[in-house]
Enzyme design. Structure first.
Site, mmCIF file in Angstrom:
data_model
loop_
_atom_site.group_PDB
_atom_site.id
_atom_site.type_symbol
_atom_site.label_atom_id
_atom_site.label_comp_id
_atom_site.label_asym_id
_atom_site.label_seq_id
_atom_site.Cartn_x
_atom_site.Cartn_y
_atom_site.Cartn_z
ATOM 1 N N VAL A 7 1.181 -3.694 3.943
ATOM 2 C CA VAL A 7 0.965 -4.957 4.623
ATOM 3 C C VAL A 7 2.202 -5.863 4.522
ATOM 4 O O VAL A 7 2.304 -6.879 5.212
ATOM 5 C CB VAL A 7 -0.308 -5.624 4.050
ATOM 6 C CG1 VAL A 7 -0.029 -6.297 2.728
ATOM 7 C CG2 VAL A 7 -0.920 -6.588 5.032
ATOM 8 N N TYR A 37 -3.396 -2.181 -10.388
ATOM 9 C CA TYR A 37 -3.343 -2.058 -8.927
ATOM 10 C C TYR A 37 -2.529 -3.194 -8.306
ATOM 11 O O TYR A 37 -1.675 -2.966 -7.447
ATOM 12 C CB TYR A 37 -4.767 -2.036 -8.380
ATOM 13 C CG TYR A 37 -4.841 -1.922 -6.884
ATOM 14 C CD1 TYR A 37 -4.558 -0.711 -6.245
ATOM 15 C CD2 TYR A 37 -5.166 -3.011 -6.092
ATOM 16 C CE1 TYR A 37 -4.614 -0.603 -4.869
ATOM 17 C CE2 TYR A 37 -5.222 -2.909 -4.720
ATOM 18 C CZ TYR A 37 -4.948 -1.706 -4.110
ATOM 19 O OH TYR A 37 -4.993 -1.605 -2.738
ATOM 20 N N TYR A 53 -4.652 3.305 8.133
ATOM 21 C CA TYR A 53 -5.978 2.711 8.320
ATOM 22 C C TYR A 53 -6.611 3.273 9.587
ATOM 23 O O TYR A 53 -6.554 4.470 9.837
ATOM 24 C CB TYR A 53 -5.888 1.174 8.347
ATOM 25 C CG TYR A 53 -5.108 0.640 7.179
ATOM 26 C CD1 TYR A 53 -5.643 0.717 5.877
ATOM 27 C CD2 TYR A 53 -3.837 0.111 7.340
ATOM 28 C CE1 TYR A 53 -4.920 0.242 4.794
ATOM 29 C CE2 TYR A 53 -3.121 -0.373 6.263
ATOM 30 C CZ TYR A 53 -3.663 -0.295 4.990
ATOM 31 O OH TYR A 53 -2.953 -0.758 3.932
ATOM 32 N N LYS A 81 0.562 3.534 -2.883
ATOM 33 C CA LYS A 81 -0.561 4.465 -3.063
ATOM 34 C C LYS A 81 -0.118 5.924 -3.005
ATOM 35 O O LYS A 81 -0.734 6.791 -3.621
ATOM 36 C CB LYS A 81 -1.636 4.197 -1.995
ATOM 37 C CG LYS A 81 -2.294 2.825 -2.150
ATOM 38 C CD LYS A 81 -3.163 2.482 -0.938
ATOM 39 C CE LYS A 81 -3.754 1.079 -1.108
ATOM 40 N NZ LYS A 81 -4.413 0.597 0.132
ATOM 41 N N SER A 90 0.802 -1.235 0.000
ATOM 42 C CA SER A 90 0.000 0.000 0.000
ATOM 43 C C SER A 90 0.827 1.273 0.000
ATOM 44 O O SER A 90 0.283 2.360 -0.222
ATOM 45 C CB SER A 90 -0.934 0.019 1.216
ATOM 46 O OG SER A 90 -1.931 -0.957 1.073
#
Lengths: 310, 310, 310, 310
Positions: free
Chosen positions: A264, A194, A246, A70, A67
């Site tokens: 992760v 992605y 998160y 991103k 992630s």
């Protein structure tokens, strides 16, 4: 107020202090290639705006950035679309670990922010922009190589393939976004890009180097490349601060006090504005899905450097 | 990098630029005393760690600080209880404008953070600590007078009384918290203190002065009073950054880049760490319940001063 | 198709078959008077439209009817307000055991149905109708005595008092409803009536007798009293069918196939339209908060009598 | 109590009374083939257990049965899997029109009931059972022909194709279920079967005839075919009663008092246990997505026949 003259010492202290915690947390196991990573890895790299680099531990071992990618696709999408991007994705924290699809439904297909999966899919859709997925993947990889100043950065095809086979939840999100007409490219194309961006492999040294422009007003201080505008760099940092971890984003701000984004795979990229970019990596995750030892290391580093923005 | 030598000029520019927007937004109307405030007010005050004060507009007109009081009771509660306070209230953004009671139910009576109403009631319960409500109200008022260095700071009894008559939603939250045993004092006592703290009247000048310790590591730079510890000051700032503007906290971080807390009376307190405390006031609220012109003013001020932490 | 000629035998069989299950489930323990009830009680009473009564077990032992009272106050409120009552409370299942306050918030203070606590508070507010709480409590008690044809039915003051001391969650709901202006009487008055109606003590025999009008088109077949209209009786039954057992209402319809309403004291009133009213009681509750053995007994009874409406 | 001797008269009265309402509501427009249906259609058919059929209006005009098909695939899936089906899908009302994916997330991929889309996808997965989609579609079509006693029943390929092109939301649900491992067949196969079953075209006469076994304990009274067991027939009826009309299931029970299932094509199948199956059709939908005139017609029919189960 700062003690950064002895940065190498500080980084060594942090690395040493983390030894007692190695192996804590739970390695992500939804993909074989992630599950078999040794949980006792720890790496740290700090790259400063004024040209220094300090590394310790497994700082040169590549890992799956997941992630953290991103942040970089967000930079690309803002470059492509500008402020109108914020009509398709918000910049508010999501407020719950499992809210991804709940809030997406309540908010009619507008993801809360670009750092949760739903928002990142919209961002990827913008980067894809009607092209062949391979072209978008190549662009993202080239961008990361340029940012890391290292042509060795690449996508792990095994991880990308595994994501594709098991990524039903992301497929669900993508179809949901498409139902609200907030994806413009075919669902399978967006997912392919992605899954590939998440499968980028980088070391802490490469990752910290790649994020340096965010600590320096959007300009890479080592080669003066104008990666993004100063305003956008600040905004990306703001989004990382409020949304980067998160449902533990508040806790990261509380304990570390720096904008950051976790993956992760156990990596975290943190930005000390006007000072440095920092990357840490340790595969064991805490209950919120962030690197347990990684967060501890950044908390320690922030205390020693006094780099907290607060 | 800073241009704070000309702080008075900057404040004057901000005040002048806001004139075009005065009257925008909607004044809170659930209490008569708030509803009748002239929406065209605008005030701003900046108090710096190095001793300067710059004011413009209605900087000396007192207004109802409402939820901004939560920052100060949080300081008091942390002083009383220390870190165990965080077992009774979280420090995560709530993720939704209307989530107060929803998330309270899902999370078994532990409010997401101390800056939403539910969390502030828990904080007030800690401050109350088994005493008579009058004693707690007196303590809070004295604390605000000391922080503002002005004995004129006081509670508006009309506002406090109105809150008591119409505060069914807060009464609902308080009873809910009690059902989960996260209030230790009688519900009516907690509500009485809470309604009184929200009814504090202060001017921008007083409010900025009162918040200065948060910009200076917990110490009031003008009198060296140790109001709180450096770590707690940073943490309070972090909580303000991620949770200070309800469901527009991400947007405030994005646009202004400073920790801040708004009140429904139209005030906002913002902290520029190591530099200054800033208070703005304009009664018209935006859709998120924050001062519309106040946020604009802070965005402008942050751009001119380059005080964004990002 | 029916075998009700041998009703006494069937009731005896059900009672015998339940012996193996006695003591299962968990007795409600939030009030001392409920907590100390022996979990091994079981009673059943069937009262038919054609004049028969069959009882077994502890059919004459009074217990706290708790939420079963909501069916009777609903009857009274419909009598008072007619169809406009449905503007203040819906008649849809709530879809979740814990949704009471969540959905109340989403649906702006209109409870989903009159058999969840929030809806029952609105119903009680209608029954109260500006009077003294004591007058409303007396009216409800008199109504229950008339329905049960037994002046011995009364409110247990210990239970009512305990509810008042521990009912913070109901106080929360009531204040929430008031915040949405869906209560017209003072919150404390509504709660006082509500806690008293829940504290009514009745035996299975009394309760089945009291519910008989719902099996007979709103008319008490034993004395021809027109308790409510045929349409309202059907509608009350429909609401019991879809909403009478919290988040296990679907399961009750699935297993038993009769309209019913449970109470946390372990009682259940079920209606076999055109045939009979049935009351069972056993204090141990299942995970959904309904009498574990009571539901089993009704499932058995429905199988033996073929009274399922489906 | 019944007046069914004059069933044809009653059906004619209902049809006549509906004329004033024709055209009300909004025709589903997400698929061209549905959008172009004339909203002024109205048809009704009643088929009784004792051999009578009464029709009026457009009772022989075929329409897209859409979600009504879920009742029949549920019958097939129960036949295949028996009670263990209920481990994969619940039988509780969902409590909210938009809850499909919200509750799915909260309840870990177990849909609330088989009549919402998520639950129906699980049911279709059971019917598919590892076969080729074409085989399962053929089985479902043959089942419907047998139940309707009419080989003319068939799938509309245009509707099936349109669903496939626009069904992103169902694709999202299916992927979500797969993420929780509650689909065993490939997502695209399950969707293909699901889109085809929804695209079945039937007239009111065919549909009422097809549902007759549910009014007669699982046995088709006209040919003694044992379609399902008596217990399963009752349970399917119970699920229709509590869950058959999305978030207006309670209102349908309240107004009509019969188990029923609606489809977005404007059809409704209702069951009067031990008496008859009823099908109505009128394309205009109310706010809950159910046929506006269809519900009115069933309410009128239930009043005239006194067939309410309550």
């Amino acid at each position: 107020m700062e003690r950064t003259e002895n940065l190498a010492d500080i980084v060594a202290v942090v690395c040493r202090d983390m030894q007692a915690h190695l192996g804590l947390g739970r390695v992500a196991d939804y993909i074989p290639a992630l599950a078999r990573v040794d949980p006792r890895h720890f790496g740290i790299a700090v790259v400063t705006c004024d040209g220094r680099t300090a590394c310790a531990g497994d700082a040169d071992v590549p890992f799956s950035i997941q992630s953290i990618s991103k942040v970089f696709t967000l930079t690309l999408a803002l470059d492509r679309l500008g402020a109108p991007l914020w009509n398709r994705v918000g910049h508010e924290p999501s407020g719950s670990s499992f809210n991804s699809i709940v809030q997406l439904e309540r908010e009619k297909g507008i993801p809360r922010n670009p750092l949760i999966n739903a928002g990142a899919l919209v961002v990827t859709d913008v980067v894809l922009a009607g092209r062949d997925p391979a072209a978008a993947i190549a662009e993202i990889a080239a961008f990361m190589q340029a940012r890391a100043d290292d042509p060795a950065v690449s996508v792990d095809p095994e991880v990308a393939g595994s994501e594709e086979q098991t990524g039903f939840r992301n497929a669900s999100l993508a179809n949901f976004l498409r139902a609200f007409e907030n994806l413009q490219n075919p669902v399978t194309d967006v997912l392919e890009v992605y899954f590939n961006q998440c499968a980028l492999r980088m070391s802490c040294r490469q990752l910290a180097r790649a994020g340096l422009f965010l600590a320096h007003g959007g300009i890479d201080p080592r080669n003066d490349a104008k990666v993004t505008t100063p305003v956008r760099a600040r905004r990306i940092n703001a989004v990382m601060m409020t949304c980067g971890h998160y449902d533990a984003s508040g806790d990261f701000a509380f304990r570390v006090g720096l904008p950051g984004k976790s993956g992760v795979g156990g990596g975290i990229l943190a930005i000390a504005p006007h000072r440095a970019a920092i990357a840490v990596w340790s595969p064991g995750l805490n209950a919120s899905g962030n690197s347990l030892v990684g967060v501890l290391a950044l908390e320690r580093l922030a205390a020693l450097t006094r780099w907290s923005v607060f």
